[in-house]
Design a protein around this motif. Structure first.
Motif, short mmCIF file in Angstrom:
data_model
loop_
_atom_site.label_atom_id
_atom_site.label_comp_id
_atom_site.label_asym_id
_atom_site.label_seq_id
_atom_site.Cartn_x
_atom_site.Cartn_y
_atom_site.Cartn_z
N ARG A 149 12.01 -7.09 -5.77
CA ARG A 149 10.96 -6.41 -5.02
C ARG A 149 9.97 -5.76 -5.99
N GLN A 150 8.73 -5.67 -5.56
CA GLN A 150 7.70 -5.00 -6.35
C GLN A 150 7.60 -3.54 -5.91
N VAL A 151 7.32 -2.66 -6.86
CA VAL A 151 7.15 -1.23 -6.57
C VAL A 151 5.67 -0.88 -6.77
N THR A 152 5.06 -0.34 -5.74
CA THR A 152 3.62 -0.03 -5.77
C THR A 152 3.38 1.39 -5.30
N ASP A 153 2.51 2.11 -6.00
CA ASP A 153 2.11 3.45 -5.59
C ASP A 153 0.70 3.43 -5.02
N LEU A 154 0.50 4.18 -3.94
CA LEU A 154 -0.83 4.43 -3.38
C LEU A 154 -1.11 5.92 -3.54
N SER A 179 8.51 -1.50 2.71
CA SER A 179 9.11 -0.22 3.10
C SER A 179 8.53 0.89 2.24
N ILE A 180 8.47 2.09 2.80
CA ILE A 180 8.01 3.27 2.07
C ILE A 180 9.24 4.01 1.56
N GLU A 181 9.34 4.16 0.24
CA GLU A 181 10.52 4.77 -0.37
C GLU A 181 10.35 6.25 -0.66
N GLY A 182 9.11 6.74 -0.64
CA GLY A 182 8.93 8.16 -0.92
C GLY A 182 7.49 8.60 -0.77
N ALA A 183 7.33 9.90 -0.51
CA ALA A 183 6.00 10.52 -0.43
C ALA A 183 6.04 11.79 -1.27
N ASN A 184 5.13 11.90 -2.22
CA ASN A 184 5.14 13.02 -3.14
C ASN A 184 3.76 13.68 -3.19
N TYR A 185 3.73 14.96 -2.82
CA TYR A 185 2.47 15.72 -2.90
C TYR A 185 2.33 16.34 -4.29
N THR A 186 1.19 16.11 -4.90
CA THR A 186 0.90 16.64 -6.23
C THR A 186 -0.34 17.53 -6.15
N ALA A 187 -0.76 18.01 -7.30
CA ALA A 187 -1.94 18.88 -7.33
C ALA A 187 -3.19 18.15 -6.88
N THR A 191 1.00 10.86 -3.19
CA THR A 191 1.39 9.55 -3.72
C THR A 191 2.46 8.96 -2.83
N LEU A 192 2.20 7.79 -2.30
CA LEU A 192 3.17 7.06 -1.47
C LEU A 192 3.73 5.90 -2.28
N ARG A 193 5.05 5.82 -2.35
CA ARG A 193 5.68 4.72 -3.10
C ARG A 193 6.22 3.67 -2.13
N PHE A 194 5.81 2.44 -2.37
CA PHE A 194 6.23 1.31 -1.55
C PHE A 194 7.12 0.38 -2.37
N VAL A 216 -8.70 4.27 -1.33
CA VAL A 216 -7.34 4.24 -1.88
C VAL A 216 -7.08 2.88 -2.52
N GLY A 217 -6.63 2.92 -3.76
CA GLY A 217 -6.26 1.70 -4.46
C GLY A 217 -4.76 1.65 -4.70
N ALA A 218 -4.28 0.49 -5.07
CA ALA A 218 -2.85 0.29 -5.31
C ALA A 218 -2.58 0.13 -6.79
N ALA A 219 -1.49 0.74 -7.27
CA ALA A 219 -1.09 0.63 -8.68
C ALA A 219 0.34 0.10 -8.75
N THR A 220 0.53 -1.01 -9.45
CA THR A 220 1.87 -1.57 -9.60
C THR A 220 2.67 -0.73 -10.59
N VAL A 221 3.81 -0.21 -10.14
CA VAL A 221 4.68 0.62 -10.98
C VAL A 221 5.65 -0.26 -11.76
#
Length: 232
Positions: A149-154, A179-187, A191-194, A216-221
């Protein structure tokens, strides 16, 4: 989620894993072949299970074994435990390989029935003991497939975070292999991790752009493994 890898692993063949131990008995010409399959991660764990099986059946004549570890597979080991060379451990290992199983230990305990089976008969018996146990495991839905599986952050700013998260979650609920694996609020925002099928990446990127009007763009983790229901 498994470890994140920087590069996509080579998927040379499908990989299946057992999720829980299972025991299945086969009787051939009065000999009992008791197959015990267990999910394992290390050689030490496998050796401990083999000791336990020997202790559970102290009067059995043989406790033959086959072990496969790794994704991708990096270790295969088998033992005939007193049966003629290559008539027990090898066909057991071949049965595991034939079903693309990994991280699994097979122990076949034999109670001799008084009638010799010959080399060919032993090969068929030990191989069948393992395949029958695998069939029983599949019937009980104890087998899962390990896939890449690929891991991508939005990443989205606070001004869009609430509405965008609701919209992209609704989209993901109806998307295949996403699937969405996590949601992280930063300053700076959210960031949503897929974790998703590799071929779903363009669809995720397009959905993110459309639902945010291009903000919103996508970044491959990286890449990882996921264990999903097996479909044979």
């Amino acid at each position: 989620m498994h470890e994140i890898l920087e590069t996509m692993p080579e998927a040379s063949e499908r990989m299946f894993l057992l999720t829980a131990p299972i025991e299945n008995e086969l009787v051939i010409t009065k000999s009992r072949f008791i197959a015990y399959l267990a999910p394992v991660e290390t050689v030490e764990e496998a050796d401990e299970i083999i000791r336990e099986r020997r202790a559970a059946h102290p009067n059995a004549r043989h406790h033959c074994t086959a072990l496969t570890l790794g994704t991708p597979v990096h270790l295969q080991r088998s033992n005939d435990d007193g049966e003629p060379s290559s008539t027990a451990g090898m066909p057991m290992a071949q049965a595991l390989r034939g079903r693309h199983m990994t991280n699994i230990l097979a122990v076949v305990t034999r109670y001799f029935g008084g009638i010799k089976l010959g080399a060919g008969g032993l090969v068929r018996a030990y191989g069948s003991a393992v395949t029958d146990a695998l069939d029983a495991a599949a019937a009980k839905k104890l087998v899962r497939e390990r896939v890449v599986r690929q891991v991508t952050d939005l990443e989205v700013g606070y001004e869009l975070a609430g509405t965008f998260e609701a919209s992209i979650r609704a989209w993901a609920d109806n998307a295949k292999g996403v699937s969405i694996e996590g949601a992280n609020y930063t300053a700076s925002g959210l960031t949503l991790r897929f974790v998703h099928r590799v071929d779903a990446a363009p669809h995720l990127e397009r959905a993110a752009a459309e639902l945010s009007s291009g903000a919103v763009g996508a970044a491959t983790v990286g890449y990882t493994y996921a264990d999903v229901p097996a479909r044979f």
